[in-house]
Scaffold this motif. Structure first.
Motif, PDB file in Angstrom:
ATOM      1  N   LEU A 160       0.830  -1.221   0.000  1.00 53.75           N
ATOM      2  CA  LEU A 160       0.000   0.000   0.000  1.00 53.75           C
ATOM      3  C   LEU A 160       0.861   1.267   0.000  1.00 53.75           C
ATOM      4  O   LEU A 160       0.481   2.287  -0.581  1.00 53.75           O
ATOM      5  CB  LEU A 160      -0.940  -0.002   1.205  1.00 53.75           C
ATOM      6  N   LYS A 161       2.029   1.171   0.639  1.00 53.86           N
ATOM      7  CA  LYS A 161       2.924   2.347   0.701  1.00 53.86           C
ATOM      8  C   LYS A 161       3.391   2.791  -0.683  1.00 53.86           C
ATOM      9  O   LYS A 161       3.778   3.935  -0.870  1.00 53.86           O
ATOM     10  CB  LYS A 161       4.150   2.017   1.573  1.00 53.86           C
ATOM     11  N   GLN A 162       3.375   1.867  -1.648  1.00 53.60           N
ATOM     12  CA  GLN A 162       3.840   2.210  -3.006  1.00 53.60           C
ATOM     13  C   GLN A 162       2.759   2.911  -3.840  1.00 53.60           C
ATOM     14  O   GLN A 162       3.030   3.338  -4.959  1.00 53.60           O
ATOM     15  CB  GLN A 162       4.256   0.935  -3.768  1.00 53.60           C
ATOM     16  N   ASN A 163       1.542   3.005  -3.309  1.00 59.51           N
ATOM     17  CA  ASN A 163       0.433   3.533  -4.111  1.00 59.51           C
ATOM     18  C   ASN A 163       0.661   4.981  -4.580  1.00 59.51           C
ATOM     19  O   ASN A 163       0.294   5.319  -5.698  1.00 59.51           O
ATOM     20  CB  ASN A 163      -0.885   3.441  -3.342  1.00 59.51           C
ATOM     21  N   SER A 164       1.269   5.814  -3.706  1.00 57.66           N
ATOM     22  CA  SER A 164       1.448   7.216  -4.127  1.00 57.66           C
ATOM     23  C   SER A 164       2.412   7.289  -5.320  1.00 57.66           C
ATOM     24  O   SER A 164       2.202   8.072  -6.257  1.00 57.66           O
ATOM     25  CB  SER A 164       1.911   8.090  -2.965  1.00 57.66           C
ATOM     26  N   LYS A 165       3.441   6.425  -5.291  1.00 56.70           N
ATOM     27  CA  LYS A 165       4.381   6.377  -6.426  1.00 56.70           C
ATOM     28  C   LYS A 165       3.672   5.889  -7.698  1.00 56.70           C
ATOM     29  O   LYS A 165       3.883   6.414  -8.786  1.00 56.70           O
ATOM     30  CB  LYS A 165       5.546   5.441  -6.077  1.00 56.70           C
ATOM     31  N   ARG A 166       2.795   4.901  -7.512  1.00 52.33           N
ATOM     32  CA  ARG A 166       2.056   4.373  -8.673  1.00 52.33           C
ATOM     33  C   ARG A 166       1.183   5.472  -9.305  1.00 52.33           C
ATOM     34  O   ARG A 166       1.067   5.561 -10.520  1.00 52.33           O
ATOM     35  CB  ARG A 166       1.166   3.197  -8.253  1.00 52.33           C
ATOM     36  N   ARG A 167       0.582   6.289  -8.430  1.00 49.14           N
ATOM     37  CA  ARG A 167      -0.258   7.381  -8.967  1.00 49.14           C
ATOM     38  C   ARG A 167       0.608   8.431  -9.647  1.00 49.14           C
ATOM     39  O   ARG A 167       0.282   8.913 -10.735  1.00 49.14           O
ATOM     40  CB  ARG A 167      -1.084   8.028  -7.848  1.00 49.14           C
ATOM     41  N   LYS A 168       1.726   8.772  -9.012  1.00 50.23           N
ATOM     42  CA  LYS A 168       2.634   9.782  -9.576  1.00 50.23           C
ATOM     43  C   LYS A 168       3.115   9.347 -10.962  1.00 50.23           C
ATOM     44  O   LYS A 168       3.179  10.152 -11.893  1.00 50.23           O
ATOM     45  CB  LYS A 168       3.821   9.967  -8.620  1.00 50.23           C
ATOM     46  N   ASN A 169       3.411   8.057 -11.103  1.00 47.37           N
ATOM     47  CA  ASN A 169       3.887   7.539 -12.395  1.00 47.37           C
ATOM     48  C   ASN A 169       2.745   7.173 -13.343  1.00 47.37           C
ATOM     49  O   ASN A 169       2.986   6.660 -14.439  1.00 47.37           O
ATOM     50  CB  ASN A 169       4.749   6.280 -12.170  1.00 47.37           C
ATOM     51  N   ASN A 170       1.510   7.398 -12.886  1.00 46.96           N
ATOM     52  CA  ASN A 170       0.320   7.037 -13.666  1.00 46.96           C
ATOM     53  C   ASN A 170       0.348   5.583 -14.135  1.00 46.96           C
ATOM     54  O   ASN A 170       0.030   5.268 -15.278  1.00 46.96           O
ATOM     55  CB  ASN A 170       0.142   7.979 -14.861  1.00 46.96           C
TER      56      ASN A 170
END
Ligand SMILES: CC(C)(COP(=O)(O)OP(=O)(O)OC[C@H]1O[C@@H](n2cnc3c(N)ncnc32)[C@H](O)[C@@H]1OP(=O)(O)O)[C@@H](O)C(=O)NCCC(=O)NCCS
Length: 165
Positions: free
Chosen positions: A43-53
């Motif tokens: 779950l912690k990686q979700n912000s990176k996933r959104r940033k990278n679309n």
């Protein structure tokens, strides 16, 4: 229609997701976190996933209780195509929750993410999931042969459902 809302996933959702995903009734779903800690790290990686679309992952709330999740994966080569995947706590099955969640996620896909096409990829025996796609008017476009590695390690077939603008 039940009172269903989507919100972005939080690291604090880990315990509920862990419980839900470890249900023995999740026959056609391959994701099983090994521990709550593992789920938190994911779950912690979700912000990176959104940033990278690359992925937009949401928690499904039913009367403000966490009952599942729905995610949109953006196609790596064609960023106007998204794939929706979902799961619902087995105690809440059959109430129309996944159907409504797909409708809400679809709105995010077309209105916020500007996607042109949404795909849902379903195990041939997953009757409930096929029903969710059909009830949202996704068209069955065909069989993807040997497209996903199953739990046994063998490559497995999946049906492709899609909606395009
Ligand atoms: C697939 C899943 C998300 C559906 O969630 P849900 O909230 O119960 O879905 P809904 O209530 O919106 O719709 C399910 C429909 O399938 C039907 N259904 C369920 N099991 C069925 C079966 N074995 N045979 C035929 N229809 C079935 C339900 O009756 C319902 O249709 P209806 O509204 O016409 O009665 C849920 O079963 C789940 O989490 N499964 C495990 C994870 C998974 O497989 N995810 C899908 C990956 S593509």
């Amino acid at each position: 229609m039940p009172k269903i809302k989507l919100r972005l996933q939080r690291v604090s959702d880990a315990k509920r997701f862990f419980e839900i995903l470890n249900s023995p009734n999740f026959t056609y779903f391959n994701v099983k976190p090994k521990s709550i800690e593992d789920e938190k790290n994911w779950l912690k990686q979700n912000s990176k996933r959104r940033k990278n679309n690359t992925e937009w992952n949401y928690t499904i709330l039913f009367d403000d209780e966490i009952v599942g999740a729905i995610g949109i994966k953006i196609d790596y080569h064609r960023n106007y195509i998204g794939e929706i995947g979902y799961f619902v706590d087995d105690k809440f099955w059959g109430k129309g929750i996944a159907t409504k969640a797909v409708k809400l996620a679809e709105n995010i896909c077309f209105k916020q993410l500007n996607l042109k096409r949404i795909q849902i990829i379903v195990h041939p025996k997953n009757k409930a999931s096929k029903k969710v796609a059909i009830k949202n008017k996704y068209l069955k476009e065909g069989l993807l042969r040997k497209t996903i590695q199953g739990r046994s390690g063998k490559m497995e077939d999946r049906y492709l459902y899609a909606k395009a603008l």
